[in-house]
Scaffold this motif. Structure first.
Motif, mmCIF file in Angstrom:
data_model
loop_
_atom_site.group_PDB
_atom_site.id
_atom_site.type_symbol
_atom_site.label_atom_id
_atom_site.label_comp_id
_atom_site.label_asym_id
_atom_site.label_seq_id
_atom_site.Cartn_x
_atom_site.Cartn_y
_atom_site.Cartn_z
ATOM 1 N N VAL A 124 -2.993 -4.267 -6.871
ATOM 2 C CA VAL A 124 -2.050 -4.475 -5.771
ATOM 3 C C VAL A 124 -0.698 -5.019 -6.245
ATOM 4 C CG1 VAL A 124 -1.646 -5.709 -3.606
ATOM 5 C CG2 VAL A 124 -3.874 -4.679 -4.054
ATOM 6 N N PRO A 125 -0.645 -6.016 -7.144
ATOM 7 C CA PRO A 125 0.676 -6.462 -7.598
ATOM 8 C C PRO A 125 1.509 -5.344 -8.227
ATOM 9 C CG PRO A 125 -0.983 -8.074 -8.186
ATOM 10 C CD PRO A 125 -1.721 -6.863 -7.699
ATOM 11 N N GLY A 126 0.853 -4.415 -8.944
ATOM 12 C CA GLY A 126 1.588 -3.294 -9.521
ATOM 13 C C GLY A 126 2.191 -2.399 -8.461
ATOM 14 N N VAL A 127 1.477 -2.195 -7.352
ATOM 15 C CA VAL A 127 2.024 -1.418 -6.233
ATOM 16 C C VAL A 127 3.144 -2.195 -5.561
ATOM 17 C CG1 VAL A 127 1.495 -0.336 -4.020
ATOM 18 C CG2 VAL A 127 -0.203 -0.284 -5.861
ATOM 19 N N ALA A 128 2.913 -3.492 -5.337
ATOM 20 C CA ALA A 128 3.896 -4.316 -4.628
ATOM 21 C C ALA A 128 5.201 -4.459 -5.396
ATOM 22 C CB ALA A 128 3.299 -5.692 -4.346
ATOM 23 N N ALA A 129 5.158 -4.303 -6.727
ATOM 24 C CA ALA A 129 6.379 -4.417 -7.516
ATOM 25 C C ALA A 129 7.405 -3.371 -7.109
ATOM 26 C CB ALA A 129 6.053 -4.280 -8.999
ATOM 27 N N VAL A 130 6.950 -2.232 -6.583
ATOM 28 C CA VAL A 130 7.879 -1.188 -6.129
ATOM 29 C C VAL A 130 7.819 -0.985 -4.620
ATOM 30 C CG1 VAL A 130 7.994 0.078 -8.305
ATOM 31 C CG2 VAL A 130 6.148 0.557 -6.711
ATOM 32 N N ALA A 131 6.623 -1.129 -4.036
ATOM 33 C CA ALA A 131 6.476 -0.907 -2.596
ATOM 34 C C ALA A 131 6.732 -2.173 -1.784
ATOM 35 C CB ALA A 131 5.082 -0.359 -2.278
ATOM 36 N N GLY A 132 6.706 -3.336 -2.423
ATOM 37 C CA GLY A 132 7.028 -4.584 -1.746
ATOM 38 C C GLY A 132 6.158 -4.841 -0.530
ATOM 39 N N GLY A 133 6.826 -5.237 0.565
ATOM 40 C CA GLY A 133 6.101 -5.519 1.800
ATOM 41 C C GLY A 133 5.511 -4.291 2.454
ATOM 42 N N SER A 134 5.867 -3.093 1.970
ATOM 43 C CA SER A 134 5.318 -1.839 2.498
ATOM 44 C C SER A 134 4.106 -1.371 1.700
ATOM 45 C CB SER A 134 6.391 -0.742 2.484
ATOM 46 O OG SER A 134 7.474 -1.073 3.339
ATOM 47 N N THR A 135 3.541 -2.246 0.885
ATOM 48 C CA THR A 135 2.375 -1.899 0.071
ATOM 49 C C THR A 135 1.221 -1.313 0.896
ATOM 50 O OG1 THR A 135 2.901 -3.418 -1.718
ATOM 51 C CG2 THR A 135 0.578 -2.868 -1.420
ATOM 52 N N PRO A 136 0.901 -1.865 2.087
ATOM 53 C CA PRO A 136 -0.183 -1.262 2.869
ATOM 54 C C PRO A 136 0.060 0.206 3.209
ATOM 55 C CG PRO A 136 0.278 -3.456 3.689
ATOM 56 C CD PRO A 136 1.362 -3.127 2.700
ATOM 57 N N LEU A 137 1.329 0.598 3.393
ATOM 58 C CA LEU A 137 1.625 2.002 3.689
ATOM 59 C C LEU A 137 1.281 2.890 2.502
ATOM 60 C CD1 LEU A 137 2.776 4.185 5.539
ATOM 61 C CD2 LEU A 137 5.066 3.617 4.668
ATOM 62 N N ALA A 138 1.573 2.418 1.277
ATOM 63 C CA ALA A 138 1.215 3.196 0.081
ATOM 64 C C ALA A 138 -0.291 3.395 0.002
ATOM 65 C CB ALA A 138 1.731 2.488 -1.176
ATOM 66 N N PHE A 139 -1.047 2.352 0.343
ATOM 67 C CA PHE A 139 -2.505 2.469 0.328
ATOM 68 C C PHE A 139 -3.008 3.361 1.460
ATOM 69 C CE2 PHE A 139 -2.334 -0.939 -2.684
ATOM 70 C CZ PHE A 139 -3.497 -0.823 -3.420
ATOM 71 N N LEU A 140 -2.327 3.357 2.592
ATOM 72 C CA LEU A 140 -2.714 4.234 3.697
ATOM 73 C C LEU A 140 -2.537 5.695 3.318
ATOM 74 C CD1 LEU A 140 -3.546 4.807 6.631
ATOM 75 C CD2 LEU A 140 -1.144 4.468 7.287
ATOM 76 N N SER A 179 -17.982 5.926 0.876
ATOM 77 C CA SER A 179 -17.167 5.130 -0.045
ATOM 78 C C SER A 179 -15.686 5.222 0.270
ATOM 79 C CB SER A 179 -17.431 5.546 -1.495
ATOM 80 O OG SER A 179 -17.173 6.916 -1.683
ATOM 81 N N VAL A 180 -15.178 6.424 0.591
ATOM 82 C CA VAL A 180 -13.752 6.533 0.891
ATOM 83 C C VAL A 180 -13.424 5.877 2.223
ATOM 84 C CG1 VAL A 180 -13.760 8.799 2.053
ATOM 85 C CG2 VAL A 180 -11.757 8.069 0.768
ATOM 86 N N ALA A 181 -14.315 5.960 3.204
ATOM 87 C CA ALA A 181 -14.082 5.300 4.495
ATOM 88 C C ALA A 181 -14.077 3.785 4.321
ATOM 89 C CB ALA A 181 -15.161 5.720 5.495
ATOM 90 N N PHE A 182 -15.045 3.280 3.566
ATOM 91 C CA PHE A 182 -15.074 1.842 3.303
ATOM 92 C C PHE A 182 -13.803 1.399 2.588
ATOM 93 C CE2 PHE A 182 -15.667 -0.849 -0.458
ATOM 94 C CZ PHE A 182 -15.765 -2.087 0.157
ATOM 95 N N ALA A 183 -13.398 2.155 1.554
ATOM 96 C CA ALA A 183 -12.228 1.774 0.771
ATOM 97 C C ALA A 183 -10.975 1.718 1.634
ATOM 98 C CB ALA A 183 -12.028 2.753 -0.391
ATOM 99 N N MET A 184 -10.795 2.689 2.514
ATOM 100 C CA MET A 184 -9.600 2.696 3.356
ATOM 101 C C MET A 184 -9.543 1.450 4.233
ATOM 102 S SD MET A 184 -8.928 6.642 4.570
ATOM 103 C CE MET A 184 -7.371 6.151 5.333
ATOM 104 N N VAL A 185 -10.634 1.137 4.897
ATOM 105 C CA VAL A 185 -10.646 -0.033 5.783
ATOM 106 C C VAL A 185 -10.427 -1.322 4.987
ATOM 107 C CG1 VAL A 185 -12.067 -1.409 7.358
ATOM 108 C CG2 VAL A 185 -12.108 1.096 7.495
ATOM 109 N N PHE A 186 -11.159 -1.464 3.901
ATOM 110 C CA PHE A 186 -11.087 -2.695 3.111
ATOM 111 C C PHE A 186 -9.720 -2.865 2.455
ATOM 112 C CE2 PHE A 186 -11.888 -4.914 -0.981
ATOM 113 C CZ PHE A 186 -12.224 -6.153 -0.455
ATOM 114 N N TYR A 187 -9.186 -1.793 1.860
ATOM 115 C CA TYR A 187 -7.906 -1.894 1.172
ATOM 116 C C TYR A 187 -6.754 -2.140 2.148
ATOM 117 C CZ TYR A 187 -10.127 -0.032 -3.079
ATOM 118 O OH TYR A 187 -10.916 0.157 -4.178
ATOM 119 N N LEU A 188 -6.787 -1.467 3.278
ATOM 120 C CA LEU A 188 -5.699 -1.657 4.244
ATOM 121 C C LEU A 188 -5.694 -3.083 4.781
ATOM 122 C CD1 LEU A 188 -5.702 1.735 6.204
ATOM 123 C CD2 LEU A 188 -4.153 0.968 4.410
ATOM 124 N N TRP A 189 -6.874 -3.618 5.070
ATOM 125 C CA TRP A 189 -6.928 -4.985 5.574
ATOM 126 C C TRP A 189 -6.483 -5.979 4.498
ATOM 127 C CZ3 TRP A 189 -11.910 -7.857 7.661
ATOM 128 C CH2 TRP A 189 -11.501 -9.005 8.369
#
Length: 498
Positions: A41-57, A242-252
């Motif tokens: 997540v920190p690697g994503v946030a370094a470029v996506a910042g506060g929009s990191t959840p959107l990148a994961f979505l 697994s993909v359904a679980f990952a989406m819910v868990f990662y987004l939260w």
């Protein structure tokens, strides 16, 4: 039909030994949710910042589209090295070989990546200096080889238990942060393009790369189709669950991190290598934060085992058919696991980690271990995303050709969505150019593809029989391995001849 040179040798996997629960455990373990949320997540946030959840979505939606394709293939065929076989059957043997080559390379990249994560976390927990990363890496790799060669069922339940405990701990943090509203209150702002650190769309699209890294593995159960008792039922359940679980868990989790730091504090978010641990300490307490790091370390090690076993199945499948040295297609005489392929992956992973860690590890990414982690995370994801695009395109071709319960939505629009989203991630990884040494990864990916093309061209000239076997060996449910007759229309037509 026996592969020349394999007569009399142990070449069979342990068939029918895995249950549905084991298949789910394999996929969820390779997801490594604890490690992903602490280190990726920190690697994503370094470029996506506060929009990191959107990148994961967006990354999750792409993987959900791929899941539909994988399930469609799995209901018709089960094979070790699923991507290699499925693309061979849909886009032709040459493309299938290159896909298998690239997929094995990509998953092998996750071996030094995750073991570097283990070394990084262990040195932090044990308060050792950064120079200890490589001895810890070697120790972990020796244990990995032993666990990977024993029957896979021995480790799957342990993997699921460790992953479940780590997830529960992180869910507690998520619940507390969300209930408290983070730093500035609950908001939908993290799901917009307005809070990136590097230019709106570009920031989110580049962030999708490491976002997808966190999802990679949801489809890993498909690699064990021949070792699963009821693959046409168990594999689809494992992939979708697994993909359904990952989406819910990662987004939260990414949402709780974004609001925990504040959506306008993306630089602080992305600059904290232990962002999840920081938020856990701030909102819950230090003991739970320490438990998260321990869980992430264990998850990192177990996912390293999972990546090794998955990559070894692809090398095994290609070696068994003669597309790679047949030595790779041999199994352990007692455990019936691809021992030779496993050792090969471990040795290559160690060499690659040393090259990057000691040659490029003094860069701006935070030291040798973390450089190895992010370098191979990016490189492996680029390789696997390219294969994912091939699978989506192959699904569109395959299901249209066989016309079996064809659906325009499921068999055209869904995989097309996957192509677009995975393609956006590829573009975002190249432009704007990432920081060194990550800027080397697209060129290395292209080079690996070209080497695969050269190898299969050589095989066509010198060993055309090996090319004819590409993608032909399947583990049929309730049958012995079926090898299809070479009297089929054209080497690259890839029809389903069952």
């Amino acid at each position: 039909m026996a592969v020349p040179g394999n007569e009399g040798r142990a070449s069979g996997l342990a068939r029918g030994t895995l249950t549905t629960i084991d298949a789910v455990a394999i996929s969820v373990t390779v997801l490594a949710p604890g490690m992903a949320m602490l280190l990726n997540v920190p690697g994503v946030a370094a470029v996506a910042g506060g929009s990191t959840p959107l990148a994961f979505l967006l990354g999750g939606l792409a993987c959900l589209a791929l899941a539909v394709v994988v399930v469609g293939f799995t209901r018709r065929m089960a094979a070790a090295g699923y991507a290699y076989t499925y693309i061979s059957r849909s886009l032709g043997r040459t493309t299938g070989f290159v896909a298998g080559w690239l997929y094995a390379f990509g998953v092998m990249c996750f071996v030094p990546m995750t073991m570097a994560g283990v070394a990084y976390l262990a040195s932090d927990l044990l308060h050792l200096g950064p120079s200890w990363w490589f001895p810890l890496f070697l120790l972990g790799m020796a244990l990995l080889v032993a666990l990977s060669i024993v029957r896979i069922k021995v480790t799957t339940r342990l993997q699921l238990a460790v992953g479940a405990v780590t997830v529960v701990v992180i869910v507690i943090v998520n619940a507390v942060v969300t209930a408290k509203g983070g730093a500035q209150g609950n908001t939908a702002a993290p799901f917009t393009f307005a809070h990136t650190e590097k230019g709106g769309f570009a920031g989110v699209f580049y962030g999708i790369i490491l976002g997808i890294t966190s999802y990679i593995g949801f489809e890993t159960a498909a690699d064990f189709g021949e070792e699963t008792a009821n693959p046409r039922r168990s594999i689809p359940i494992a992939v979708v669950a697994s993909v359904a679980f990952a989406m819910v868990f990662y987004l939260w989790t990414t949402y709780s991190l974004a609001i925990g730091f504040g959506v306008n504090n993306g630089a602080t978010f992305g600059g904290d290598s232990f962002a999840l641990k920081t938020i856990a300490e701030r909102f819950v307490g230090a003991p739970l934060a320490a438990l998260i790091e321990v869980g992430a370390l264990m998850s990192a090690f177990l996912v390293c085992v999972g990546c090794t076993t998955a990559a070894s199945r692809t090398l095994f499948a290609m070696g068994r058919e003669g597309a790679l040295p047949t030595w790779l297609g041999r199994t352990h005489h007692r455990f019936h696991t691809p021992a030779n392929a496993t050792v090969t992956i471990a040795v290559l992973g160690t060499v690659l980690a040393a090259v990057v860690g000691f040659g490029l590890g003094a860069g701006d990414l935070g030291g040798a271990a973390i450089t190895v982690y992010y370098f191979f995370a990016t490189l492996g994801t680029l390789a696997v995303i390219t294969v994912y695009i091939g699978l989506c395109i192959g699904g569109m071709v395959f299901f249209r050709r066989i016309r079996d319960r064809y659906s325009v939505v499921a068999h055209l629009w869904v995989p097309a969505t996957g192509v677009v989203l995975f393609g956006a991630a590829l573009v975002g990884s190249v432009y704007p150019a990432p920081t060194a040494p990550l800027n080397l990864t697209p060129y290395i990916t292209v080079a690996v593809v070209l080497v695969g093309v050269v190898v299969v061209a050589f095989l066509r000239i010198r060993r055309p029989d090996a090319v004819q076997r590409i993608g032909t060996i399947l583990g049929e449910e309730g049958r012995e391995i079926a090898v299809f007759s070479p009297q089929v229309p054209g080497p690259d037509q890839g029809h389903d001849h069952r």
